[in-house]
Design an enzyme around this catalytic site. Structure first.
Site, PDB file in Angstrom:
ATOM      1  N   ASP A 186       0.852  -1.185   0.000  1.00  0.00           N
ATOM      2  CA  ASP A 186       0.000   0.000   0.000  1.00  0.00           C
ATOM      3  C   ASP A 186       0.895   1.245   0.000  1.00  0.00           C
ATOM      4  O   ASP A 186       1.853   1.323   0.781  1.00  0.00           O
ATOM      5  CB  ASP A 186      -0.901  -0.003   1.235  1.00  0.00           C
ATOM      6  CG  ASP A 186      -1.889   1.148   1.225  1.00  0.00           C
ATOM      7  OD1 ASP A 186      -2.983   0.971   0.675  1.00  0.00           O
ATOM      8  OD2 ASP A 186      -1.550   2.214   1.768  1.00  0.00           O
ATOM      9  N   ILE A 187       0.592   2.197  -0.872  1.00  0.00           N
ATOM     10  CA  ILE A 187       1.377   3.433  -0.924  1.00  0.00           C
ATOM     11  C   ILE A 187       1.025   4.301   0.278  1.00  0.00           C
ATOM     12  O   ILE A 187      -0.144   4.601   0.517  1.00  0.00           O
ATOM     13  CB  ILE A 187       1.105   4.201  -2.236  1.00  0.00           C
ATOM     14  CG1 ILE A 187       1.442   3.330  -3.441  1.00  0.00           C
ATOM     15  CG2 ILE A 187       1.925   5.491  -2.274  1.00  0.00           C
ATOM     16  CD1 ILE A 187       1.111   3.978  -4.771  1.00  0.00           C
ATOM     17  N   ASN A 194      -2.478  13.012  -4.191  1.00  0.00           N
ATOM     18  CA  ASN A 194      -3.601  13.499  -4.994  1.00  0.00           C
ATOM     19  C   ASN A 194      -4.039  14.903  -4.576  1.00  0.00           C
ATOM     20  O   ASN A 194      -4.352  15.753  -5.416  1.00  0.00           O
ATOM     21  CB  ASN A 194      -4.785  12.532  -4.867  1.00  0.00           C
ATOM     22  CG  ASN A 194      -4.587  11.259  -5.666  1.00  0.00           C
ATOM     23  OD1 ASN A 194      -3.898  11.254  -6.681  1.00  0.00           O
ATOM     24  ND2 ASN A 194      -5.174  10.170  -5.202  1.00  0.00           N
ATOM     25  N   ASP A 203      -1.751   9.289 -10.656  1.00  0.00           N
ATOM     26  CA  ASP A 203      -1.713   8.238 -11.685  1.00  0.00           C
ATOM     27  C   ASP A 203      -0.276   7.928 -12.096  1.00  0.00           C
ATOM     28  O   ASP A 203       0.092   6.761 -12.297  1.00  0.00           O
ATOM     29  CB  ASP A 203      -2.513   8.675 -12.916  1.00  0.00           C
ATOM     30  CG  ASP A 203      -4.019   8.661 -12.674  1.00  0.00           C
ATOM     31  OD1 ASP A 203      -4.445   8.140 -11.630  1.00  0.00           O
ATOM     32  OD2 ASP A 203      -4.750   9.181 -13.541  1.00  0.00           O
ATOM     33  N   GLU A 229      -4.707   2.203  -4.342  1.00  0.00           N
ATOM     34  CA  GLU A 229      -3.249   2.301  -4.254  1.00  0.00           C
ATOM     35  C   GLU A 229      -2.636   1.042  -3.653  1.00  0.00           C
ATOM     36  O   GLU A 229      -1.517   1.050  -3.164  1.00  0.00           O
ATOM     37  CB  GLU A 229      -2.843   3.525  -3.426  1.00  0.00           C
ATOM     38  CG  GLU A 229      -3.212   3.466  -1.964  1.00  0.00           C
ATOM     39  CD  GLU A 229      -4.561   4.079  -1.657  1.00  0.00           C
ATOM     40  OE1 GLU A 229      -4.752   4.487  -0.500  1.00  0.00           O
ATOM     41  OE2 GLU A 229      -5.426   4.151  -2.561  1.00  0.00           O
TER      42      GLU A 229
END
Length: 314
Positions: A186-187, A194, A203, A229
Protein backbone atom coordinates in the site's frame (compact mmCIF):
# COMPACT_ATOMS: atom_id res chain seq x y z
CA UNK A 1 -9.48 -40.85 -16.51
CA UNK A 2 -10.08 -37.97 -18.93
CA UNK A 3 -13.57 -37.65 -20.41
CA UNK A 4 -12.60 -37.56 -24.09
CA UNK A 5 -16.15 -36.78 -25.23
CA UNK A 6 -16.37 -33.82 -22.84
CA UNK A 7 -13.12 -32.50 -24.25
CA UNK A 8 -14.43 -32.84 -27.78
CA UNK A 9 -17.65 -31.01 -26.83
CA UNK A 10 -15.63 -28.03 -25.63
CA UNK A 11 -14.93 -27.23 -29.27
CA UNK A 12 -18.35 -27.81 -30.77
CA UNK A 13 -20.03 -24.85 -32.43
CA UNK A 14 -22.87 -23.17 -30.47
CA UNK A 15 -26.43 -23.15 -31.78
CA UNK A 16 -27.07 -20.38 -34.36
CA UNK A 17 -28.83 -18.16 -31.80
CA UNK A 18 -26.08 -18.51 -29.15
CA UNK A 19 -23.40 -15.76 -29.08
CA UNK A 20 -19.81 -16.80 -29.40
CA UNK A 21 -17.91 -16.96 -26.11
CA UNK A 22 -14.91 -14.73 -25.45
CA UNK A 23 -12.49 -17.65 -25.37
CA UNK A 24 -14.02 -19.76 -28.13
CA UNK A 25 -11.56 -20.46 -30.99
CA UNK A 26 -11.81 -18.01 -33.86
CA UNK A 27 -11.56 -19.23 -37.44
CA UNK A 28 -8.71 -16.93 -38.32
CA UNK A 29 -8.31 -18.49 -41.75
CA UNK A 30 -11.69 -17.12 -42.79
CA UNK A 31 -10.67 -13.65 -41.59
CA UNK A 32 -7.27 -13.58 -43.22
CA UNK A 33 -6.51 -10.68 -45.50
CA UNK A 34 -3.28 -12.08 -46.83
CA UNK A 35 0.34 -11.31 -46.03
CA UNK A 36 2.89 -13.37 -44.12
CA UNK A 37 1.21 -15.19 -41.26
CA UNK A 38 2.35 -15.75 -37.70
CA UNK A 39 1.77 -18.84 -35.60
CA UNK A 40 -0.02 -18.73 -32.27
CA UNK A 41 -0.89 -20.94 -29.34
CA UNK A 42 -4.11 -19.96 -27.57
CA UNK A 43 -4.72 -21.31 -24.08
CA UNK A 44 -8.14 -22.94 -23.84
CA UNK A 45 -8.18 -23.94 -20.16
CA UNK A 46 -7.36 -22.63 -16.71
CA UNK A 47 -7.20 -19.10 -15.34
CA UNK A 48 -5.41 -17.86 -18.47
CA UNK A 49 -7.95 -19.18 -20.98
CA UNK A 50 -7.86 -16.90 -24.00
CA UNK A 51 -4.22 -15.92 -23.64
CA UNK A 52 -2.37 -15.94 -26.95
CA UNK A 53 1.33 -16.75 -27.30
CA UNK A 54 3.24 -15.77 -30.41
CA UNK A 55 5.56 -18.57 -31.50
CA UNK A 56 8.79 -16.70 -32.14
CA UNK A 57 11.52 -18.83 -30.56
CA UNK A 58 13.09 -21.64 -32.57
CA UNK A 59 12.05 -24.06 -29.81
CA UNK A 60 9.30 -23.85 -27.19
CA UNK A 61 9.19 -26.11 -24.15
CA UNK A 62 5.95 -26.83 -22.30
CA UNK A 63 5.69 -28.38 -18.83
CA UNK A 64 5.34 -27.64 -15.14
CA UNK A 65 9.02 -26.76 -14.68
CA UNK A 66 9.62 -23.06 -14.02
CA UNK A 67 12.32 -22.96 -16.72
CA UNK A 68 9.90 -24.04 -19.49
CA UNK A 69 8.91 -21.48 -22.10
CA UNK A 70 5.27 -22.13 -21.18
CA UNK A 71 5.05 -23.31 -17.57
CA UNK A 72 1.77 -24.52 -16.05
CA UNK A 73 1.02 -25.38 -12.43
CA UNK A 74 -0.66 -28.65 -13.37
CA UNK A 75 0.32 -31.92 -11.70
CA UNK A 76 -0.64 -34.03 -14.73
CA UNK A 77 2.23 -32.45 -16.68
CA UNK A 78 5.78 -33.72 -16.61
CA UNK A 79 8.45 -31.20 -15.65
CA UNK A 80 9.29 -30.94 -19.36
CA UNK A 81 6.27 -32.39 -21.11
CA UNK A 82 6.67 -31.49 -24.79
CA UNK A 83 8.68 -29.43 -27.29
CA UNK A 84 7.54 -27.44 -30.29
CA UNK A 85 10.32 -26.52 -32.70
CA UNK A 86 10.48 -24.69 -35.99
CA UNK A 87 11.42 -26.48 -39.22
CA UNK A 88 11.38 -24.15 -42.23
CA UNK A 89 7.85 -22.68 -42.16
CA UNK A 90 6.37 -25.50 -40.08
CA UNK A 91 6.09 -26.16 -36.36
CA UNK A 92 6.66 -29.68 -35.07
CA UNK A 93 5.18 -30.84 -31.76
CA UNK A 94 7.14 -33.60 -30.01
CA UNK A 95 6.34 -35.34 -26.75
CA UNK A 96 9.28 -35.33 -24.33
CA UNK A 97 8.63 -38.78 -22.89
CA UNK A 98 5.80 -37.51 -20.68
CA UNK A 99 3.93 -39.82 -18.34
CA UNK A 100 0.40 -38.64 -19.20
CA UNK A 101 0.87 -38.07 -22.89
CA UNK A 102 0.54 -35.37 -25.54
CA UNK A 103 -2.64 -35.34 -27.64
CA UNK A 104 -3.55 -33.62 -30.88
CA UNK A 105 -7.23 -33.68 -31.83
CA UNK A 106 -7.76 -36.33 -29.11
CA UNK A 107 -5.13 -38.68 -30.55
CA UNK A 108 -2.05 -39.46 -28.46
CA UNK A 109 1.12 -39.04 -30.47
CA UNK A 110 4.83 -38.61 -30.05
CA UNK A 111 5.41 -36.25 -33.00
CA UNK A 112 3.30 -34.20 -35.38
CA UNK A 113 3.60 -31.29 -37.78
CA UNK A 114 0.99 -28.84 -36.51
CA UNK A 115 -1.76 -27.54 -38.77
CA UNK A 116 -4.08 -24.56 -38.36
CA UNK A 117 -6.88 -25.45 -35.94
CA UNK A 118 -5.14 -28.37 -34.23
CA UNK A 119 -6.37 -28.90 -30.68
CA UNK A 120 -3.59 -29.77 -28.24
CA UNK A 121 -3.97 -31.44 -24.85
CA UNK A 122 -1.06 -32.08 -22.53
CA UNK A 123 -1.76 -34.33 -19.57
CA UNK A 124 -5.39 -33.97 -18.60
CA UNK A 125 -5.63 -30.28 -17.75
CA UNK A 126 -3.75 -28.13 -20.28
CA UNK A 127 -5.53 -27.43 -23.56
CA UNK A 128 -4.35 -25.17 -26.35
CA UNK A 129 -5.24 -24.31 -29.91
CA UNK A 130 -2.66 -23.90 -32.69
CA UNK A 131 -3.51 -21.19 -35.19
CA UNK A 132 -2.00 -19.32 -38.11
CA UNK A 133 -3.01 -15.68 -38.44
CA UNK A 134 -2.00 -12.44 -40.07
CA UNK A 135 -0.03 -10.02 -37.92
CA UNK A 136 -3.08 -7.78 -37.62
CA UNK A 137 -5.31 -10.62 -36.45
CA UNK A 138 -2.72 -11.73 -33.90
CA UNK A 139 -2.47 -8.20 -32.53
CA UNK A 140 -6.24 -7.98 -32.10
CA UNK A 141 -6.48 -11.33 -30.29
CA UNK A 142 -3.70 -10.35 -27.90
CA UNK A 143 -5.25 -6.93 -27.26
CA UNK A 144 -8.62 -8.51 -26.48
CA UNK A 145 -7.09 -10.84 -23.92
CA UNK A 146 -4.96 -8.12 -22.34
CA UNK A 147 -7.97 -5.81 -22.03
CA UNK A 148 -9.76 -8.44 -19.98
CA UNK A 149 -6.99 -9.24 -17.49
CA UNK A 150 -4.92 -6.03 -17.20
CA UNK A 151 -5.44 -2.89 -15.17
CA UNK A 152 -5.93 -0.08 -17.68
CA UNK A 153 -3.74 2.44 -15.85
CA UNK A 154 -0.74 0.47 -14.59
CA UNK A 155 -0.62 -2.46 -17.01
CA UNK A 156 -0.34 -5.05 -14.24
CA UNK A 157 -3.03 -7.70 -13.79
CA UNK A 158 -6.45 -6.68 -12.50
CA UNK A 159 -8.19 -7.94 -9.37
CA UNK A 160 -10.39 -10.43 -11.21
CA UNK A 161 -7.42 -12.14 -12.80
CA UNK A 162 -5.61 -12.11 -9.46
CA UNK A 163 -8.51 -14.02 -7.89
CA UNK A 164 -8.41 -16.65 -10.64
CA UNK A 165 -4.65 -17.12 -10.45
CA UNK A 166 -4.54 -17.18 -6.66
CA UNK A 167 -7.21 -19.89 -6.62
CA UNK A 168 -5.05 -21.89 -9.01
CA UNK A 169 -1.80 -21.34 -7.12
CA UNK A 170 -3.26 -22.22 -3.72
CA UNK A 171 -4.94 -25.37 -5.05
CA UNK A 172 -1.69 -26.52 -6.64
CA UNK A 173 0.34 -25.78 -3.49
CA UNK A 174 -2.11 -27.65 -1.26
CA UNK A 175 -2.04 -30.71 -3.53
CA UNK A 176 1.74 -30.84 -3.77
CA UNK A 177 2.85 -29.46 -0.44
CA UNK A 178 4.65 -26.51 -2.04
CA UNK A 179 4.65 -22.92 -0.85
CA UNK A 180 2.82 -19.75 -1.84
CA UNK A 181 3.49 -16.34 -0.36
CA UNK A 182 1.56 -13.10 -0.83
CA UNK A 183 2.90 -9.55 -0.56
CA UNK A 184 0.24 -6.91 -0.08
CA UNK A 185 1.57 -3.37 -0.70
CA UNK A 186 0.00 0.00 0.00
CA UNK A 187 1.38 3.43 -0.92
CA UNK A 188 1.82 5.49 2.22
CA UNK A 189 -0.15 8.75 2.40
CA UNK A 190 -1.25 8.40 -1.22
CA UNK A 191 -4.21 10.73 -0.64
CA UNK A 192 -1.74 13.51 0.11
CA UNK A 193 -0.20 13.07 -3.37
CA UNK A 194 -3.60 13.50 -4.99
CA UNK A 195 -4.54 16.42 -2.77
CA UNK A 196 -1.31 18.39 -3.21
CA UNK A 197 -0.24 17.48 -6.76
CA UNK A 198 -3.48 16.34 -8.42
CA UNK A 199 -4.89 13.05 -9.60
CA UNK A 200 -2.76 12.99 -12.75
CA UNK A 201 0.31 13.08 -10.53
CA UNK A 202 -1.20 10.24 -8.49
CA UNK A 203 -1.71 8.24 -11.68
CA UNK A 204 1.93 8.76 -12.62
CA UNK A 205 3.02 7.53 -9.18
CA UNK A 206 0.88 4.40 -9.55
CA UNK A 207 2.32 3.62 -12.97
CA UNK A 208 5.89 4.17 -11.83
CA UNK A 209 5.45 2.06 -8.72
CA UNK A 210 3.93 -0.78 -10.74
CA UNK A 211 6.90 -0.65 -13.09
CA UNK A 212 9.38 -0.61 -10.22
CA UNK A 213 7.79 -3.59 -8.46
CA UNK A 214 7.50 -5.41 -11.79
CA UNK A 215 11.29 -5.40 -12.08
CA UNK A 216 11.40 -7.93 -9.22
CA UNK A 217 8.70 -10.25 -10.53
CA UNK A 218 9.59 -13.68 -11.87
CA UNK A 219 7.78 -15.08 -14.89
CA UNK A 220 5.71 -17.47 -12.76
CA UNK A 221 4.63 -14.80 -10.24
CA UNK A 222 1.52 -12.58 -10.40
CA UNK A 223 1.52 -8.82 -9.79
CA UNK A 224 -1.92 -7.21 -9.66
CA UNK A 225 -3.56 -3.96 -8.67
CA UNK A 226 -5.82 -4.88 -5.78
CA UNK A 227 -7.43 -1.52 -5.03
CA UNK A 228 -6.84 2.19 -5.52
CA UNK A 229 -3.25 2.30 -4.25
CA UNK A 230 -2.90 -1.34 -3.17
CA UNK A 231 -0.98 -4.00 -5.08
CA UNK A 232 -0.65 -7.74 -4.48
CA UNK A 233 2.25 -9.93 -5.52
CA UNK A 234 1.74 -13.71 -5.50
CA UNK A 235 4.97 -15.69 -5.25
CA UNK A 236 4.94 -19.33 -6.27
CA UNK A 237 6.98 -21.97 -4.42
CA UNK A 238 9.11 -19.64 -2.32
CA UNK A 239 10.05 -19.89 1.38
CA UNK A 240 8.81 -17.21 3.74
CA UNK A 241 12.26 -15.79 4.50
CA UNK A 242 12.91 -15.27 0.79
CA UNK A 243 9.53 -13.55 0.38
CA UNK A 244 10.33 -11.23 3.30
CA UNK A 245 13.74 -10.42 1.82
CA UNK A 246 12.08 -9.60 -1.51
CA UNK A 247 9.55 -7.37 0.25
CA UNK A 248 12.39 -5.44 1.87
CA UNK A 249 14.14 -4.99 -1.47
CA UNK A 250 10.92 -3.72 -3.07
CA UNK A 251 10.26 -1.35 -0.16
CA UNK A 252 13.79 0.06 -0.37
CA UNK A 253 13.66 0.34 -4.17
CA UNK A 254 10.38 2.29 -4.07
CA UNK A 255 11.68 4.62 -1.34
CA UNK A 256 14.66 5.53 -3.53
CA UNK A 257 12.56 6.15 -6.64
CA UNK A 258 11.77 9.67 -7.82
CA UNK A 259 8.73 10.30 -10.00
CA UNK A 260 9.05 13.26 -12.34
CA UNK A 261 5.67 14.89 -12.94
CA UNK A 262 5.65 18.13 -14.89
CA UNK A 263 9.06 19.04 -13.56
CA UNK A 264 8.20 18.24 -9.96
CA UNK A 265 9.98 15.33 -8.27
CA UNK A 266 7.66 13.17 -6.18
CA UNK A 267 8.73 10.46 -3.74
CA UNK A 268 6.57 7.88 -2.02
CA UNK A 269 7.06 4.88 0.25
CA UNK A 270 5.17 1.63 0.63
CA UNK A 271 4.14 -0.52 3.54
CA UNK A 272 4.16 -4.26 2.87
CA UNK A 273 2.39 -7.17 4.54
CA UNK A 274 3.76 -10.67 3.89
CA UNK A 275 1.88 -13.92 4.45
CA UNK A 276 2.72 -17.54 3.71
CA UNK A 277 0.27 -20.33 2.99
CA UNK A 278 1.90 -22.13 5.92
CA UNK A 279 0.45 -19.46 8.24
CA UNK A 280 -3.10 -20.38 7.28
CA UNK A 281 -5.24 -22.76 9.27
CA UNK A 282 -5.67 -26.39 8.25
CA UNK A 283 -8.13 -25.64 5.42
CA UNK A 284 -6.06 -22.97 3.66
CA UNK A 285 -7.98 -20.80 1.20
CA UNK A 286 -7.03 -17.84 -1.01
CA UNK A 287 -9.31 -15.59 1.07
CA UNK A 288 -7.57 -16.64 4.26
CA UNK A 289 -4.14 -16.02 2.75
CA UNK A 290 -5.14 -12.54 1.58
CA UNK A 291 -6.65 -11.76 4.97
CA UNK A 292 -3.38 -12.65 6.69
CA UNK A 293 -1.40 -10.45 4.29
CA UNK A 294 -3.87 -7.62 4.85
CA UNK A 295 -3.54 -7.94 8.63
CA UNK A 296 0.25 -7.84 8.31
CA UNK A 297 -0.02 -4.75 6.12
CA UNK A 298 -2.15 -3.07 8.78
CA UNK A 299 0.57 -3.77 11.36
CA UNK A 300 3.21 -2.29 9.05
CA UNK A 301 1.20 0.91 8.71
CA UNK A 302 0.44 1.06 12.42
CA UNK A 303 4.14 0.58 13.12
CA UNK A 304 5.12 3.76 11.29
CA UNK A 305 4.79 2.90 7.56
CA UNK A 306 7.62 2.37 5.05
CA UNK A 307 8.24 -1.03 6.57
CA UNK A 308 7.51 -4.75 6.15
CA UNK A 309 5.43 -6.83 8.57
CA UNK A 310 4.96 -10.59 8.47
CA UNK A 311 1.95 -12.72 9.34
CA UNK A 312 3.05 -15.05 12.15
CA UNK A 313 3.22 -18.77 11.58
CA UNK A 314 0.90 -20.89 13.76
Amino acid sequence: MVDEQAFENDFESPPPDEPMGATRPIDLASLSTGGKDVCLLMEMSGADAGQVHRMKDAEITIGRGADCTLAFADNTLSRVHAHIHSVDDEWVLQDAGSLNGTYVNNVRMSKRVLEHGDRLRLGSGVRMLFQRATQEEADVLIQLYEAGVRDGLTGVFNRRHLADRLDQEVAYAVRHGTGVCVLMMDIDFFKKVNDTSGHLAGDEVLKRLAGRVGEWVRREDVLARYGGEEFVLVLRDIPLDSAVALAERIRDSVARTEVNFEGKMLRVTVSVGVASLAACETDATPAQLLALADAALYRAKEGGRNRVAVAPLP
